[in-house]
Design a protein around this motif. Structure first.
Motif, PDB file in Angstrom:
ATOM      1  N   GLY A 295       0.810  -1.212   0.000  1.00 29.92           N
ATOM      2  CA  GLY A 295       0.000   0.000   0.000  1.00 29.92           C
ATOM      3  C   GLY A 295       0.839   1.256   0.000  1.00 29.92           C
ATOM      4  O   GLY A 295       0.511   2.234  -0.695  1.00 29.92           O
ATOM      5  N   ALA A 296       1.925   1.264   0.773  1.00 26.30           N
ATOM      6  CA  ALA A 296       2.777   2.457   0.843  1.00 26.30           C
ATOM      7  C   ALA A 296       3.367   2.799  -0.510  1.00 26.30           C
ATOM      8  O   ALA A 296       3.331   3.953  -0.969  1.00 26.30           O
ATOM      9  N   ILE A 297       3.935   1.793  -1.171  1.00 29.21           N
ATOM     10  CA  ILE A 297       4.582   2.040  -2.462  1.00 29.21           C
ATOM     11  C   ILE A 297       3.553   2.295  -3.552  1.00 29.21           C
ATOM     12  O   ILE A 297       3.723   3.178  -4.401  1.00 29.21           O
ATOM     13  N   SER A 298       2.446   1.540  -3.524  1.00 30.85           N
ATOM     14  CA  SER A 298       1.413   1.724  -4.549  1.00 30.85           C
ATOM     15  C   SER A 298       0.767   3.099  -4.451  1.00 30.85           C
ATOM     16  O   SER A 298       0.491   3.738  -5.471  1.00 30.85           O
ATOM     17  N   GLY A 299       0.506   3.551  -3.209  1.00 35.35           N
ATOM     18  CA  GLY A 299      -0.094   4.865  -3.043  1.00 35.35           C
ATOM     19  C   GLY A 299       0.791   5.974  -3.569  1.00 35.35           C
ATOM     20  O   GLY A 299       0.324   6.917  -4.231  1.00 35.35           O
ATOM     21  N   GLY A 300       2.104   5.873  -3.294  1.00 35.18           N
ATOM     22  CA  GLY A 300       3.034   6.863  -3.828  1.00 35.18           C
ATOM     23  C   GLY A 300       3.189   6.758  -5.329  1.00 35.18           C
ATOM     24  O   GLY A 300       3.237   7.772  -6.041  1.00 35.18           O
ATOM     25  N   TRP A 301       3.244   5.517  -5.830  1.00 32.39           N
ATOM     26  CA  TRP A 301       3.375   5.328  -7.272  1.00 32.39           C
ATOM     27  C   TRP A 301       2.158   5.877  -8.006  1.00 32.39           C
ATOM     28  O   TRP A 301       2.292   6.512  -9.055  1.00 32.39           O
ATOM     29  N   TYR A 302       0.960   5.650  -7.468  1.00 26.40           N
ATOM     30  CA  TYR A 302      -0.251   6.033  -8.184  1.00 26.40           C
ATOM     31  C   TYR A 302      -0.337   7.544  -8.377  1.00 26.40           C
ATOM     32  O   TYR A 302      -0.603   8.024  -9.487  1.00 26.40           O
ATOM     33  N   SER A 303      -0.092   8.311  -7.326  1.00 28.14           N
ATOM     34  CA  SER A 303      -0.169   9.770  -7.498  1.00 28.14           C
ATOM     35  C   SER A 303       0.971  10.278  -8.381  1.00 28.14           C
ATOM     36  O   SER A 303       0.778  11.201  -9.183  1.00 28.14           O
ATOM     37  N   SER A 304       2.171   9.673  -8.264  1.00 28.68           N
ATOM     38  CA  SER A 304       3.276  10.069  -9.146  1.00 28.68           C
ATOM     39  C   SER A 304       2.953   9.725 -10.597  1.00 28.68           C
ATOM     40  O   SER A 304       3.280  10.498 -11.515  1.00 28.68           O
ATOM     41  N   HIS A 305       2.314   8.590 -10.823  1.00 33.89           N
ATOM     42  CA  HIS A 305       1.889   8.199 -12.171  1.00 33.89           C
ATOM     43  C   HIS A 305       0.888   9.202 -12.732  1.00 33.89           C
ATOM     44  O   HIS A 305       0.986   9.597 -13.908  1.00 33.89           O
ATOM     45  N   LEU A 306      -0.044   9.638 -11.905  1.00 36.95           N
ATOM     46  CA  LEU A 306      -1.017  10.627 -12.360  1.00 36.95           C
ATOM     47  C   LEU A 306      -0.338  11.944 -12.709  1.00 36.95           C
ATOM     48  O   LEU A 306      -0.687  12.599 -13.703  1.00 36.95           O
ATOM     49  N   LEU A 307       0.646  12.344 -11.906  1.00 37.39           N
ATOM     50  CA  LEU A 307       1.374  13.584 -12.192  1.00 37.39           C
ATOM     51  C   LEU A 307       2.096  13.493 -13.542  1.00 37.39           C
ATOM     52  O   LEU A 307       2.100  14.456 -14.318  1.00 37.39           O
ATOM     53  N   LYS A 308       2.724  12.364 -13.806  1.00 35.44           N
ATOM     54  CA  LYS A 308       3.450  12.204 -15.071  1.00 35.44           C
ATOM     55  C   LYS A 308       2.500  12.220 -16.259  1.00 35.44           C
ATOM     56  O   LYS A 308       2.911  12.551 -17.380  1.00 35.44           O
ATOM     57  N   ARG A 309       1.235  11.857 -16.045  1.00 37.07           N
ATOM     58  CA  ARG A 309       0.229  11.908 -17.115  1.00 37.07           C
ATOM     59  C   ARG A 309      -0.376  13.301 -17.267  1.00 37.07           C
ATOM     60  O   ARG A 309      -1.231  13.511 -18.120  1.00 37.07           O
ATOM     61  N   GLY A 310       0.059  14.247 -16.447  1.00 34.04           N
ATOM     62  CA  GLY A 310      -0.425  15.618 -16.565  1.00 34.04           C
ATOM     63  C   GLY A 310      -1.529  15.994 -15.617  1.00 34.04           C
ATOM     64  O   GLY A 310      -2.068  17.102 -15.694  1.00 34.04           O
ATOM     65  N   VAL A 311      -1.901  15.087 -14.695  1.00 32.34           N
ATOM     66  CA  VAL A 311      -2.925  15.416 -13.707  1.00 32.34           C
ATOM     67  C   VAL A 311      -2.347  16.413 -12.707  1.00 32.34           C
ATOM     68  O   VAL A 311      -1.192  16.315 -12.299  1.00 32.34           O
ATOM     69  N   ALA A 312      -3.140  17.394 -12.310  1.00 36.30           N
ATOM     70  CA  ALA A 312      -2.679  18.421 -11.386  1.00 36.30           C
ATOM     71  C   ALA A 312      -2.325  17.802 -10.032  1.00 36.30           C
ATOM     72  O   ALA A 312      -2.878  16.767  -9.632  1.00 36.30           O
ATOM     73  N   THR A 313      -1.426  18.455  -9.309  1.00 37.93           N
ATOM     74  CA  THR A 313      -0.861  17.878  -8.091  1.00 37.93           C
ATOM     75  C   THR A 313      -1.925  17.550  -7.051  1.00 37.93           C
ATOM     76  O   THR A 313      -1.991  16.430  -6.527  1.00 37.93           O
ATOM     77  N   GLY A 314      -2.766  18.524  -6.709  1.00 34.75           N
ATOM     78  CA  GLY A 314      -3.777  18.295  -5.691  1.00 34.75           C
ATOM     79  C   GLY A 314      -4.758  17.211  -6.088  1.00 34.75           C
ATOM     80  O   GLY A 314      -5.173  16.386  -5.271  1.00 34.75           O
ATOM     81  N   ARG A 315      -5.134  17.214  -7.356  1.00 41.07           N
ATOM     82  CA  ARG A 315      -6.067  16.207  -7.840  1.00 41.07           C
ATOM     83  C   ARG A 315      -5.461  14.809  -7.732  1.00 41.07           C
ATOM     84  O   ARG A 315      -6.129  13.845  -7.334  1.00 41.07           O
ATOM     85  N   ALA A 316      -4.181  14.694  -8.084  1.00 36.36           N
ATOM     86  CA  ALA A 316      -3.512  13.394  -8.032  1.00 36.36           C
ATOM     87  C   ALA A 316      -3.405  12.886  -6.595  1.00 36.36           C
ATOM     88  O   ALA A 316      -3.683  11.711  -6.311  1.00 36.36           O
ATOM     89  N   ARG A 317      -2.989  13.754  -5.673  1.00 36.48           N
ATOM     90  CA  ARG A 317      -2.836  13.333  -4.276  1.00 36.48           C
ATOM     91  C   ARG A 317      -4.194  12.914  -3.687  1.00 36.48           C
ATOM     92  O   ARG A 317      -4.307  11.879  -3.033  1.00 36.48           O
ATOM     93  N   LYS A 318      -5.216  13.710  -3.909  1.00 38.35           N
ATOM     94  CA  LYS A 318      -6.513  13.432  -3.304  1.00 38.35           C
ATOM     95  C   LYS A 318      -7.198  12.223  -3.935  1.00 38.35           C
ATOM     96  O   LYS A 318      -7.893  11.471  -3.239  1.00 38.35           O
ATOM     97  N   ARG A 319      -6.991  12.037  -5.219  1.00 38.11           N
ATOM     98  CA  ARG A 319      -7.576  10.859  -5.846  1.00 38.11           C
ATOM     99  C   ARG A 319      -6.963   9.588  -5.259  1.00 38.11           C
ATOM    100  O   ARG A 319      -7.671   8.604  -4.983  1.00 38.11           O
ATOM    101  N   ALA A 320      -5.655   9.598  -5.055  1.00 42.14           N
ATOM    102  CA  ALA A 320      -4.992   8.442  -4.446  1.00 42.14           C
ATOM    103  C   ALA A 320      -5.503   8.216  -3.022  1.00 42.14           C
ATOM    104  O   ALA A 320      -5.743   7.067  -2.607  1.00 42.14           O
TER     105      ALA A 320
END
Length: 438
Positions: A295-320
């Motif tokens: 969970g720790a690594i997946s949660g960090g990976w998921y928001s970082s993955h969203l950021l690399k796809r162009g998702v805004a920072t707050g949106r990526a963190r909160k979605r995760a």
């Protein structure tokens, strides 16, 4: 009417631009040292929890007495967070981490001198104060060594050390006390010696990126892609003026008690609910914290993955965080599980959810605050989390001595993350950088 998930997805932000990856991996060596420090900190704080059933039987401890040990540990931990958060902003991650680990090692080894619950409360004061420096130091180091695009992943990796420590501790203690038939005090002595090795490695290897001799020009450019203001100092008052601070503190206050109580009370839960002891509750704990690592690594990976796809920072963190909060809900049924492995599945999902959620919450200081204020904010958040942990631990000890059931606690655990996300989103809907005059 829009759902919470829709509101989170619509939070306005500006996305990061992609930057080519560099040649060089020094930053990941630093991350490995941070990971090792978190592993050691969790081993040292959890040795007592693993030994709790044996020490309770030997020395006649009550649940309320053990609640005092864990509760006052969290009080000291909270005040230590305030101190180290303030201190790290002034002396930096290297010196701060050296001081933190040396302090907690003294407290860890001091536990071999006592047997009563009151004695352990006193002996664990320096352990709590020193371990409070772990996350302020680690987050300061990550902020120096990782750009925003990789920061949550790096935090997820070192935060996974908590789960590795939780996996290793019951196995190591069982090996020393049961297999080798050593006195319980050796569990504290052997684990304390590991800290001495880490102190030497940290002193030798850690530098700021600008001063590190092994850093390639490409990796340094990657690290420095985001402009930062390193000069200045922030006061508690200047940081507390911002809603973003209260969002971070509220999130920590609501979710940290879940993790703390799992750490200190799960061996006791398995002992009372399923008759497991020091010889047998190792595998269930290992399974739970392996899930938490994922969970720790997946949660960090998921928001970082969203950021690399162009998702805004707050949106990526909160979605995760929203996804993680959903995975925590089944833990409400853990007490009704017909066998221990069904309970392990429910609790393991909740621990994975906690680590993924907290990884993204831990990113907030680095995302929104200047570096000279991040330690202060992390300290305030740690203090809030420890305050919540103290309330939970004292309440659970009294609950078990009166009602005798873990059920109310597990219901609260299941709902805590959705509540935490709702509160943090209401306090910090836009997730925009904060300006603090140094």
């Amino acid at each position: 009417m829009t759902s919470l998930g829709d509101q989170i997805a619509q939070a306005p932000e500006t996305a990061e631009h992609a930057v080519p990856r560099p040649r060089g991996r020094v930053r990941w060596i630093i991350c490995g040292l941070l990971f090792a420090a978190v592993v050691l900190s969790y081993i040292d704080r959890l040795v007592l929890g693993v030994l709790k059933p044996e020490l309770s039987a030997t020395y006649g401890w009550s649940n309320t007495g053990y609640g005092d040990i864990t509760g006052y540990f969290q009080v000291c931990y909270g005040f230590g967070f305030l101190f180290f958060g303030w201190l790290i902003d002034r002396i930096g991650a290297k010196t701060g981490y050296l001081l933190a680990v040396a302090t907690w090692t003294i407290g860890h080894l001091a536990q071999v001198l006592v047997t009563s619950t009151t004695g352990f409360v006193i002996a664990r004061i320096p352990l709590a104060l020193g371990e409070a420096g772990t996350y302020p130091s680690a987050l300061a180091a990550v902020s120096q060594w990782f750009p925003k695009k990789e920061r949550a992943l790096a935090i997820g990796i070192f935060n996974a050390g908590a789960n590795v420590g939780a996996v290793v501790t019951p196995l190591l203690v069982s090996l020393l006390v049961v297999t080798f038939a050593l006195n319980w005090r050796w569990a504290f002595i052997v684990t304390g010696l590991f800290n001495v090795v880490w102190l030497g490695l940290w002193f030798w290897l850690y530098r700021k990126p600008a001063d590190h001799p092994r850093l390639t020009p490409e990796e340094r450019a990657w690290i420095e892609t985001e402009p930062s203001v390193d000069v200045g100092r922030a006061t508690f008052r200047s940081v507390l003026r911002h809603r973003e601070t209260w969002a971070y503190m509220a999130g920590r206050f609501l979710i940290d008690p879940v993790w703390w109580t799992f750490l200190f009370w799960l061996p006791d839960f398995f002992s009372k609910q399923y008759g497991y002891d020091l010889k047998s509750f190792g595998p269930p704990l290992v399974a739970i914290y392996i899930l938490a690592d994922f969970g720790a690594i997946s949660g960090g990976w998921y928001s970082s993955h969203l950021l690399k796809r162009g998702v805004a920072t707050g949106r990526a963190r909160k979605r995760a965080m929203f996804v993680c909060a959903l995975f925590a809900l089944p833990v409400m049924f853990a007490v009704q599980a017909s066998n221990i492995w069904i309970a392990v599945g429910f609790i393991g999902l909740a621990c994975a959810a906690h680590q993924g959620f907290s990884t993204n919450l831990f990113s907030l200081p680095g995302d929104l605050f200047p570096r000279y204020a991040q330690g202060t904010l992390v300290g305030l958040g740690g203090f809030a989390g420890a305050a919540g942990g103290f309330i939970a631990s004292k309440s659970l000890g009294l609950l078990l001595d009166t009602v005798g059931s873990y059920q109310p606690f597990f219901i609260a655990c299941g709902l805590a993350y959705l509540l935490a996300l709702l509160v943090t989103h209401l306090l910090n809907p836009r997730y925009e950088p904060v300006t603090i005059n140094p």
